[in-house]
Design an enzyme around this catalytic site. Structure first.
Site, short mmCIF file in Angstrom:
data_model
loop_
_atom_site.label_atom_id
_atom_site.label_comp_id
_atom_site.label_asym_id
_atom_site.label_seq_id
_atom_site.Cartn_x
_atom_site.Cartn_y
_atom_site.Cartn_z
N ASN A 134 0.85 -1.19 0.00
CA ASN A 134 0.00 0.00 0.00
C ASN A 134 0.88 1.24 0.00
O ASN A 134 2.10 1.15 -0.07
CB ASN A 134 -0.96 -0.01 1.20
CG ASN A 134 -0.21 -0.14 2.52
OD1 ASN A 134 0.57 0.73 2.90
ND2 ASN A 134 -0.42 -1.25 3.22
N ASP A 146 -4.21 -6.66 4.85
CA ASP A 146 -5.29 -7.52 5.34
C ASP A 146 -5.31 -8.85 4.61
O ASP A 146 -5.83 -9.84 5.13
CB ASP A 146 -6.64 -6.82 5.15
CG ASP A 146 -6.77 -5.58 6.03
OD1 ASP A 146 -6.29 -5.62 7.18
OD2 ASP A 146 -7.33 -4.57 5.56
N LYS A 185 9.03 -16.16 -11.57
CA LYS A 185 8.24 -15.05 -12.10
C LYS A 185 7.06 -15.57 -12.92
O LYS A 185 7.22 -16.41 -13.79
CB LYS A 185 9.13 -14.16 -12.97
CG LYS A 185 8.38 -12.98 -13.59
CD LYS A 185 9.30 -12.16 -14.49
CE LYS A 185 8.51 -11.04 -15.18
NZ LYS A 185 9.36 -10.24 -16.09
N PHE A 242 -4.74 2.83 14.75
CA PHE A 242 -5.01 3.85 13.75
C PHE A 242 -6.11 3.35 12.82
O PHE A 242 -6.22 2.15 12.57
CB PHE A 242 -3.75 4.18 12.95
CG PHE A 242 -2.95 5.30 13.52
CD1 PHE A 242 -2.86 6.52 12.86
CD2 PHE A 242 -2.29 5.16 14.72
CE1 PHE A 242 -2.13 7.57 13.39
CE2 PHE A 242 -1.55 6.19 15.26
CZ PHE A 242 -1.47 7.41 14.60
#
Length: 400
Positions: free
Chosen positions: A208, A277, A287, A323
């Site tokens: 993120n 999450d 790959k 948070f």
């Protein structure tokens, strides 16, 4: 911040040029900076440089006839909130260790009873000489904070220990020593920060936009206020805060293990990290190659909820702060988190509010407890960290 006075002692070494940068940074930070140079220091850099940067008269001569109606070195010591000698030669270290006061700087040092820091800077062999090391040990015994020199190529051509730390590192040390009251002394506090990275294959990962800045500022602020701080951090580009025990992790599982292994001994836990999450159900060994004309479906699985685990295993008197970053229903969703995970405080912010997004230097927090909410204005993340710690200290006092 109440304006505080820092006495900056400058001795004769090539690292004097860094002292000018330090004087500038201290002044910009809001300190009143009083510079005292040894006569040898003036062979490298003049008093006028420091006077231009600090807007105060730089002192060299104990017997300067351009005096006011007080004894200069005693007057300086009386108003000093902190003293740092940078660079510190072997000579001034020896004088300070043994109470020799034969110039303006050494007499000022002897008269000061404030926090004192010393940044040794000299040839490697001089620094490693047993006499110098013994003098530094004596200074530590007398309560001085000795800042370890950096290693590298020295002006004399030698390579090794002896370089003065960079001005920003010295500024952080001064801040840590004197900027804030030590109202969190004795508190064991763990902070998490940054994103996690969940590998899809050896090349790609899911993550993120978290920069880690908020968590790092909380860790730095808590340490400056006297707490014993552990920072568990995901991958960031940030410089690690000094005076903090830093634990590096990458994945959500690694963060879970690092936090839960240490949580039991903590008085306060602040979960500021943006933990994934979900993670890929499988990580490819090689790959993943694209197939022309075809899409790709990822199978994801839940990661362990660190905050929920901490809430379930919270010991009496322990304080948990989480948070909550939301894009809608900020208060409602954050209150669900507070109650559902057995937290004492939630610091909530909205990704849609200007100044409160990922990666910036500011934040807009709403501090939510079981009794109510306190909405903070737009603040720098440093200021927001201190406001959060103020709230934690006040709410924690109700539990003890």
């Amino acid at each position: 911040m109440e304006k505080k006075t820092v006495v900056l002692g400058v001795t004769g070494g090539i690292a004097c040029y860094k002292s000018a940068a330090l004087a500038s940074k201290l002044t910009q930070r809001g300190y009143n900076v009083e510079v005292v140079l040894t006569p040898n220091a003036t062979q490298f850099i003049g008093p006028h440089t420091f006077e231009s940067l600090t807007h105060n008269r730089a002192m060299v001569d104990t017997f300067d006839r351009n005096f006011q109606s007080h004894v200069e070195h005693v007057a300086l010591a009386d108003k000093a909130d902190g003293l740092i000698v940078a660079p510190a030669t072997a000579n001034i270290i020896a004088k300070a260790a043994h109470g020799i006061a034969d110039d303006m700087l050494s007499t000022t040092i002897l008269a000061c009873d404030c926090p004192k820091l010393v940044a040794p800077a000299m040839n490697t062999r001089m620094y490693q000489n047993p006499v110098t090391q013994d003098n530094l040990r004596i200074l530590r015994q007398y309560g001085w904070q000795v800042l370890d020199p950096a290693s590298g190529r020295l002006a004399c051509g030698a390579v090794g220990l002896g370089k003065m730390p960079e001005p920003e590192d010295l500024l952080e040390a001064v801040d840590h020593a004197i900027r804030y009251k030590k109202d969190l002394a004795g508190v064991r506090l763990l902070v998490t920060a940054g994103p996690t990275q969940e590998a899809l294959d050896p090349v790609r990962f899911l993550t993120n936009h978290s920069s880690g800045k908020m968590g790092y500022e909380i860790a730095r602020a808590a340490a400056a206020r006297g707490a014993k701080v552990t920072l568990v951090t995901g991958p960031t580009n940030l410089k690690k805060p000094a005076f903090v025990d830093v634990v590096d992790v990458v994945t959500a599982q690694e963060m879970f293990q690092a936090v839960t292994a240490r949580a039991g001994e903590q008085d306060v836990v602040v979960k500021a990290a943006a933990v994934a999450d979900y993670r890929p159900a499988e990580t490819a060994a090689h790959k993943i190659k694209k197939t022309p004309g075809e899409g790709m479906t990822l199978s994801l699985e839940r990661t362990q909820d660190i905050l929920a685990y901490l809430g379930e295993h919270k010991r009496p008197g322990q304080f948990l702060c989480g948070f909550s970053m939301e894009t809608e229903n900020l208060i409602e969703n954050s209150r669900k988190k507070l109650w559902g995970k057995n937290l004492d405080l939630v610091a909530a912010n909205s990704l849609t509010q200007e100044g409160a997004g990922f990666g910036g230097s500011t934040n807009v927090l709403t501090l939510i407890t079981r009794e109510g909410e306190e909405a903070l204005d737009l603040l720098s993340k440093e200021e927001a960290a201190h406001r959060l710690l103020d709230k934690i200290a006040g709410e924690r006092g109700k539990l003890l």
